[in-house]
Every structure is written in C-alpha cells, then in structure tokens.
Design an enzyme around this catalytic site. Structure first.
Site, PDB file in Angstrom:
ATOM      1  CB  CYS A   1     -54.229 -10.087  36.597  1.00 28.61           C
ATOM      2  SG  CYS A   1     -53.861  -9.671  35.221  1.00 28.61           S
TER       3      CYS A   1
ATOM      4  CG  HIS B   1     -50.316 -10.288  38.940  1.00 30.17           C
ATOM      5  ND1 HIS B   1     -50.649 -11.508  38.735  1.00 30.17           N
ATOM      6  CD2 HIS B   1     -50.226  -9.116  37.988  1.00 30.17           C
ATOM      7  CE1 HIS B   1     -50.729 -11.247  37.474  1.00 30.17           C
ATOM      8  NE2 HIS B   1     -50.712 -10.521  37.006  1.00 30.17           N
TER       9      HIS B   1
ATOM     10  CD  GLU C   1     -50.754 -13.526  41.431  1.00 34.04           C
ATOM     11  OE1 GLU C   1     -50.390 -12.860  40.826  1.00 34.04           O
ATOM     12  OE2 GLU C   1     -50.979 -12.422  42.133  1.00 34.04           O
TER      13      GLU C   1
END
Length: 234
Positions: free
Chosen positions: A98, A176, A178
């Site tokens: 990002c 994202h 994660e």
C-alpha cells in the site's frame, strides 16, 4: 538466517500474517516503528532508517498518511525514499505494501497522486500473472495511487489504479495482503469507521466479512509472499 526488516509507519498495523509467513520461510523479522502511538496526531518525527544493505529483505507497510504529504511526514518520508532507492540500487529486495508500494514507486522515479475514488474493503483485480498476484479478493484501504516508475512491469490493475508492479527484485502491491481481524479493528476504532461510513459503506459489515473470510485471506497472503520470494526476490 536471512534477515527481513519490517517498517511499520504507525502503531495500528502490525502485519502479523505477513510476519508469520516470513518466519515460516526462514527469515528473522525485525520490526521498526516510525511514528509511535503518542505522536499519531503529530507524525513529523525524526527517524533514522538503517542501511538496507544490512538486510536481506525490506518490507515497508501501509500508513494513514500520504507519501507526498511532506508537511506532515517530510521529516521521515524523504529519508525513507532515499533508503528504498539505496536498497534497489544494491539489489536488496523490497516488498512494498500500500503506502510502501507507493513509496517504492516514488523512490524509483515514479510518483503518487490521488485516486479518482477511495478503495475501502474487498476488491478483485485483473492480473497478468495470477501465480504471482492472484485476482483476490484483496483488502484495500487507500485514497492515493502510484505512478509507475521507469522500468516497472505492471502485474495487476483495476478500474481505479495499478494494483501491483515489479521492478528488479522488488514488488509493490496496492492492497493489504497482511490484513487480519485485529488489524482492521485497530483501523476502525481509530477513525477508520468514519471514513468507511463517509464512503457509503458499513464498517460493522466490513469487519464481519473479514471474520468470515480471515483464514482464506491469510492463505492468500502466504501464497503472495511465497511467490514473491521464489520468483521476484531471487
């Protein structure tokens, strides 16, 4: 043991699934926090970035601030871009997530601009290489987009912005991978819920969706990390 440096720009984004996968792949992961919680409202802190040549992998994560907002974060984003440029020149792989992907693009001669609209929540992407970057869905929370640097190869995109690129041994992703439930809870509690509502979305429904699909999302994160390590950062 190989060493990975995880750059957390704010205290709300610990990226646990990404850290877990890197650890499984044999990396010792060191995490460095740029803006501590008590300075979240005044993020113009001083931060000494380490020499990237001392690491085997650099992972700059997301951020609630914009790469080009020098009035707010110029004290540390300018040296961070210099560090990422030095990493690229030295052949040290970077996986930018990002804001981290935008920073990588800007460091290498591209740039950052406002997106035509924000992307908040699950988004699928059009990918030229689904074995490297799958179609998702990927979780997004951004208002900016990168301008590709010279020599970059765009891997994925959608109608809002470029979603993934490679350059040398490095890769940037706009989404994202994660994301997990605790991280999204952090974001929503600390102002994100208002942003989601302003975009016409329901933050409670967004969180419930992640609760249902968290295991699959973590699986996609692991696959992305594996593909990056095996095909880009080689």
């Amino acid at each position: 043991m190989r060493r990975a440096l995880l750059i957390m720009h704010d205290h709300l984004s610990p990226a646990d699934p990404l850290v877990a996968r890197l650890t499984e792949r044999g990396y010792a992961v060191a995490q460095r926090l740029v803006v501590p919680g008590e300075r979240h409202a005044t993020p113009d802190v001083a931060f000494d970035f380490p020499d990237p040549r001392d690491w085997d992998l650099i992972i700059p994560l997301g951020s609630p601030w914009a790469v080009d907002d020098l009035a707010a974060i110029g004290t540390w984003v300018t040296p961070e871009l210099a560090m990422l440029r030095k990493a690229h020149e030295a052949g040290v792989p970077v996986l930018g997530v990002c804001f981290g992907g935008q920073a990588l693009a800007a460091a290498l001669g591209g740039g950052v601009e406002r997106s035509p609209r924000p992307e908040l929540g699950w988004v699928t992407v059009e990918t030229d290489d689904p074995a490297l970057v799958g179609p998702g869905p990927w979780f997004q929370f951004h208002y900016d987009r990168w301008i590709l640097p010279p020599g970059a190869v765009e891997i994925a995109r959608n109608g809002v912005c470029s979603q993934a690129f490679t350059v040398g041994r490095s890769m940037g992703v706009q989404f994202h991978p994660e994301i997990n439930v605790p991280q999204l809870e952090n974001w929503l509690v600390h102002g994100g819920a208002d942003l989601v509502r302003a975009a016409g979305r329901d933050p409670d429904a967004m969180l419930e969706s992640l609760r249902r699909d968290e295991a699959a999302a973590i699986g996609r994160c692991g696959a992305l990390v594996d593909a990056f390590l095996e095909r880009v950062a080689v």
